[in-house]
Design an enzyme around this catalytic site. Sequence first.
Site, PDB file in Angstrom:
ATOM      1  CG  ASP A 134       1.838 -54.273  -9.983  1.00 55.34           C
ATOM      2  OD1 ASP A 134       1.483 -53.124 -10.314  1.00 55.34           O
ATOM      3  OD2 ASP A 134       2.576 -54.494  -9.011  1.00 55.34           O
TER       4      ASP A 134
ATOM      5  CG  HIS B  77      -3.070 -47.450 -16.632  1.00 51.55           C
ATOM      6  ND1 HIS B  77      -2.638 -48.457 -15.807  1.00 51.55           N
ATOM      7  CD2 HIS B  77      -2.910 -46.298 -15.927  1.00 51.55           C
ATOM      8  CE1 HIS B  77      -2.248 -47.939 -14.648  1.00 51.55           C
ATOM      9  NE2 HIS B  77      -2.397 -46.624 -14.698  1.00 51.55           N
TER      10      HIS B  77
ATOM     11  CG  LEU C  10     -13.646 -66.699 -19.754  1.00 49.88           C
ATOM     12  CD1 LEU C  10     -12.841 -67.629 -18.860  1.00 49.88           C
ATOM     13  CD2 LEU C  10     -12.703 -65.834 -20.586  1.00 49.88           C
TER      14      LEU C  10
END
Length: 270
Positions: A28, A45, A139
């Site tokens: 955020d 962004h 991962l």
Amino acid sequence: MDVPETAERIADRLSGVSLPEHVAIVMDGNGRWAQQRGQPRHAGHYAGVQAVRGVIEVCARLQVRALTLFAFSSENWRRPKAEVRVLMELFRTTLDRELAELKRNNIRLRFIGERGRLEKGLQQRLTLAEEETAANDALTLVVATSYGGRWELSEATRRLASAAVRGELDPAQIDEAALRSALCAPDIPDPDLFIRTGGEQRLSNFLLWQLAYTELYFTETLWPDFTPDELAVALEDFAERERRFGELGSKQGAGEQQLAAVPLGQARDA
Ligand code: FPP
């Protein structure tokens, strides 16, 4: 993604520290980061993608098993059309640009969320990326896109109800394991550590089932400023936590003698 110096340095810094196996992040603060610089929200962004890269590199280097990123929520569809368009375009271009590097690093990609709401071309890319990385076992990077925890739980409930109607499932058999099996990624263990950047202290409909016993970490840092070193601080903080899962912890001296000393009616959950 060559393991850069920063990830190496952080691995040294955290050597011997007890690490989470699964980290989940609400990224955020992109919009505020851009506004603080007098730039349009989408600039935040774009800058956020760099922070995503850093976090993936460090998690991969530390052999964290899974990293789940909240990229776009069910509620984000209500943002102005132009911003939604920018975000969708950013997912597409980032995926196209980074896929080869992710593959080279043995990273598995998975997507959770309501895919049917995404543009067809993007849906196909997500499916292809999942197929092409399905055998990778370093991962696992889970990207929550068009995702909401309540949506996921409604979907799971619908699936179980349909199975019951078809006579394949006895309603009396519906327990926690059955509900879990109907979630988006039931094979991935629940997150050990939840991180939210940007100063708000809430879950915002993220992984509502899975976060039941997760350690929560909140930071004021806006997502584009969340560096690998900030991640290291969160991981060090996690290592200090005592996880109890509703049981007595070592500080309480778990044991029958202790339990016997608690007057009836005063027992407390964690
Ligand atoms: C929240 O900040 C962030 C988003 C809604 C989008 C997150 C997307 C990225 C970091 C980029 C791409 C990610 C991937 C995985 C390719 P906000 O806009 O709510 O910020 P604000 O709270 O300051 O308004």
